[in-house]
Design an enzyme around this catalytic site. Structure first.
Site, short mmCIF file in Angstrom:
data_model
loop_
_atom_site.label_atom_id
_atom_site.label_comp_id
_atom_site.label_asym_id
_atom_site.label_seq_id
_atom_site.Cartn_x
_atom_site.Cartn_y
_atom_site.Cartn_z
N ARG A 13 -23.73 31.76 11.09
CA ARG A 13 -23.19 30.59 11.12
C ARG A 13 -21.96 31.05 12.44
O ARG A 13 -21.03 30.49 13.43
CB ARG A 13 -23.31 29.88 10.37
CG ARG A 13 -23.15 28.72 10.23
CD ARG A 13 -21.18 28.48 9.29
NE ARG A 13 -20.95 29.63 8.93
CZ ARG A 13 -19.32 29.45 8.47
NH1 ARG A 13 -18.83 29.27 9.39
NH2 ARG A 13 -19.02 30.27 7.76
N ASP A 14 -20.76 31.32 11.22
CA ASP A 14 -19.49 32.14 11.29
C ASP A 14 -19.82 32.92 12.91
O ASP A 14 -18.62 32.37 13.04
CB ASP A 14 -18.91 32.23 10.07
CG ASP A 14 -17.97 32.40 10.34
OD1 ASP A 14 -16.69 32.09 11.03
OD2 ASP A 14 -16.83 33.11 9.17
N HIS A 213 -11.61 37.48 6.84
CA HIS A 213 -11.87 37.65 8.32
C HIS A 213 -11.19 39.11 8.42
O HIS A 213 -10.48 39.55 8.19
CB HIS A 213 -11.29 36.09 8.94
CG HIS A 213 -12.33 35.74 9.09
ND1 HIS A 213 -13.00 35.51 10.57
CD2 HIS A 213 -12.67 34.76 8.41
CE1 HIS A 213 -14.17 34.25 10.00
NE2 HIS A 213 -14.42 34.24 8.75
N CYS A 244 -13.20 30.51 13.43
CA CYS A 244 -13.64 29.06 13.16
C CYS A 244 -13.00 28.27 14.11
O CYS A 244 -11.52 29.14 14.40
CB CYS A 244 -12.65 28.37 11.64
SG CYS A 244 -12.86 27.01 11.80
N ASN A 253 -15.56 38.27 11.85
CA ASN A 253 -14.93 38.64 10.05
C ASN A 253 -15.15 39.83 9.90
O ASN A 253 -15.89 40.98 10.13
CB ASN A 253 -16.82 37.86 9.54
CG ASN A 253 -16.57 36.31 10.44
OD1 ASN A 253 -17.26 35.39 10.71
ND2 ASN A 253 -16.74 35.76 8.29
P1 HMG Z 1 -15.36 12.60 12.70
O1 HMG Z 1 -14.69 12.55 14.30
O2 HMG Z 1 -13.78 12.10 12.49
O3 HMG Z 1 -16.59 12.04 12.01
O4 HMG Z 1 -15.44 14.43 12.70
P2 HMG Z 1 -16.90 10.51 12.47
O5 HMG Z 1 -17.16 10.56 11.05
O6 HMG Z 1 -15.65 9.52 12.58
O7 HMG Z 1 -17.52 10.18 13.39
C1 HMG Z 1 -17.65 10.58 14.78
C2 HMG Z 1 -19.51 11.06 15.40
O8 HMG Z 1 -19.50 12.00 14.99
C3 HMG Z 1 -20.02 9.77 14.44
O9 HMG Z 1 -21.09 9.42 16.09
C4 HMG Z 1 -20.81 10.31 13.87
O10 HMG Z 1 -22.21 10.04 13.56
C5 HMG Z 1 -20.90 11.70 14.06
P3 HMG Z 1 -20.67 7.70 17.15
O11 HMG Z 1 -20.94 6.64 16.61
O12 HMG Z 1 -19.63 8.24 17.36
O13 HMG Z 1 -21.95 8.72 17.90
N1 HMG Z 1 -21.37 12.72 13.14
C6 HMG Z 1 -22.29 13.56 13.06
N2 HMG Z 1 -22.97 14.24 13.37
C7 HMG Z 1 -23.85 14.61 13.51
N3 HMG Z 1 -24.11 15.53 12.28
C8 HMG Z 1 -22.51 15.47 10.94
C9 HMG Z 1 -21.74 14.46 12.11
N4 HMG Z 1 -20.93 14.32 11.17
C10 HMG Z 1 -20.14 13.12 12.13
N5 HMG Z 1 -22.95 15.60 10.08
C11 HMG Z 1 -16.26 15.94 10.84
C12 HMG Z 1 -15.62 14.40 11.40
C13 HMG Z 1 -16.00 16.63 9.97
C14 HMG Z 1 -17.84 15.39 11.34
C15 HMG Z 1 -16.14 17.33 12.46
O14 HMG Z 1 -14.54 17.36 12.45
C16 HMG Z 1 -16.44 18.38 12.49
O15 HMG Z 1 -17.96 18.48 12.32
N6 HMG Z 1 -16.53 19.37 11.97
C17 HMG Z 1 -16.57 20.62 11.65
C18 HMG Z 1 -16.31 21.39 12.09
C19 HMG Z 1 -16.59 23.03 11.58
O16 HMG Z 1 -17.80 23.12 12.08
N7 HMG Z 1 -15.59 24.18 11.55
C20 HMG Z 1 -16.30 25.65 11.57
C21 HMG Z 1 -17.08 25.51 10.32
S1 HMG Z 1 -15.38 25.54 9.45
C22 HMG Z 1 -15.24 27.59 8.84
O17 HMG Z 1 -15.03 27.82 9.34
C23 HMG Z 1 -14.07 28.25 8.10
C24 HMG Z 1 -15.36 29.02 7.37
O18 HMG Z 1 -16.22 30.81 7.11
C25 HMG Z 1 -14.18 30.13 5.98
C26 HMG Z 1 -13.07 30.65 6.60
O19 HMG Z 1 -13.76 31.34 7.48
O20 HMG Z 1 -11.96 30.22 6.05
C27 HMG Z 1 -16.65 28.27 6.16
MG MG Z 2 -15.00 32.28 8.02
#
Ligand code: HMG
Ligand code: MG
Length: 291
Positions: A13-14, A213, A244, A253
């Site tokens: 995933r990450d 990380h 990320c 990581n």
């Molecule tokens: P948004 O654009 O504000 O969402 O994104 P929305 O609700 O306005 O929806 C826009 C469109 O996306 C719509 O489709 C939704 O249906 C679709 P349309 O009507 O335009 O066709 N949609 C989805 N489709 C499938 N699955 C979903 C989904 N949600 C909405 N779940 C949102 C907001 C949060 C969804 C977006 O910004 C997002 O997905 N962000 C994820 C970013 C990410 O994955 N980052 C990495 C993980 S965090 C990380 O790595 C840190 C960690 O490792 C810890 C650390 O290291 O600190 C965990």
């Molecule tokens: Mg991370």
């Protein structure tokens, strides 16, 4: 005998989410890789992420991964495969594949929260509460990530604030809060300070995991301090892959290999019992990514 640690592997995933190509690995290749991790002894594995596919293209095939993992899950019922979910749409996708565990992900920095999930920190906490409740009603376990624990561009290191937000995640029903050093800036001193702040806030350390990380090569020293202070749960990524895509200067990581070596050196038990299989998995994933 020293107390054992629990490890959550985040490489599928990450590790893969930072790769730009959608089909960087096919679902079957991911499952082959994840199965190697199971054979290495790992029992907690993040298998994918049900976020907006256009936001993280390399996670778009997570549903197919979940489907293909079903026979593996049947064969290894003690293994937990977890998936990130940002909202109810993601949770519905996780439910479709019968996920037993999901992870929600929040942050302390406003700048990061906006870039990562397009919500302020308060909005994100308010929006995720019903998603957690719904997941719990399906019998899923919910883990909560908290990013930027050592600060971010817009936020100085604020241990009391991190403790408050970690407590909020646990109060909302997360079985564990995984505290993310998203950009790898933590040092042993700040790690100790942070854990002291958790203790001062009456947070049981048995409910805390550390997610380091390794930007400046301090991750394993941070693990050592965390262990000394009472933390027993750590995230790591085979080959040190990870980052990320929405963080400034994300780096890999904590490498699983470093964590396992540290466990061996310190005589601390962990799940990995077939180091040669771990090395084979690392070679497999590096070759697939051309690294
Ligand atoms: P948004 O654009 O504000 O969402 O994104 P929305 O609700 O306005 O929806 C826009 C469109 O996306 C719509 O489709 C939704 O249906 C679709 P349309 O009507 O335009 O066709 N949609 C989805 N489709 C499938 N699955 C979903 C989904 N949600 C909405 N779940 C949102 C907001 C949060 C969804 C977006 O910004 C997002 O997905 N962000 C994820 C970013 C990410 O994955 N980052 C990495 C993980 S965090 C990380 O790595 C840190 C960690 O490792 C810890 C650390 O290291 O600190 C965990
Ligand atoms: Mg991370």
């Amino acid at each position: 005998m020293k107390e054992r640690i629990t490890i959550t592997d985040v490489s599928a995933r990450d590790g893969l989410q930072n790769e730009k190509q959608a089909a960087i690995l096919s679902a079957q290749e991911k499952v082959d890789y994840i199965t190697m991790l199971v054979h290495a002894g790992l029992t907690r594995i993040e298998a994918g992420s049900f976020v907006k596919p256009s936001a993280v293209p390399s996670m778009a095939n997570s549903q197919e991964v979940g489907e293909l993992l079903k026979p593996v899950q049947e064969h290894y019922p003690h293994v937990t495969f977890a998936y990130l979910v940002p909202n109810s749409k993601g949770l519905a996708r996780a439910k479709d594949i019968g996920a037993k565990e999901v992870a929600v992900f929040l942050a302390v920095s406003e700048q990061f929260s906006k870039a990562n999930i397009n919500q302020s920190v308060d909005e994100a906490f308010a929006n995720i509460a019903p998603v957690i409740t719904e997941a719990l009603s399906y019998g899923m376990r919910v883990r909560g990530y908290l990013s930027n624990i050592f600060g971010y561009d817009d936020l100085p290191f604020s241990p009391a604030k991190v403790a408050l937000r970690a407590k909020q995640l646990l109060d909302m029903g997360c079985f564990e809060a995984s505290l993310g050093d998203t950009t790898g800036i933590g040092k042993p001193g700040t790690t100790a300070q942070l854990i002291d702040a958790l203790t001062a806030a009456d947070i049981p350390l048995s409910k805390i995991a550390m997610h380091f990380h390794d930007t400046f090569g301090t991750a394993i020293d941070n693990v050592a301090v965390s262990y000394e202070k009472g933390i027993r749960s750590f995230d790591a990524s085979v080959g040190g892959l990870g980052g990320c895509p929405y963080a400034n200067s994300p780096k890999g990581n904590l490498a699983m290999e470093d964590l396992v070596r540290w466990c061996q050196r310190e005589a601390i038990a962990c799940d990995v019992n077939a180091a040669e299989m771990l090395m084979a998995a690392a070679t497999f994933i590096r070759e697939k990514l051309g690294k």
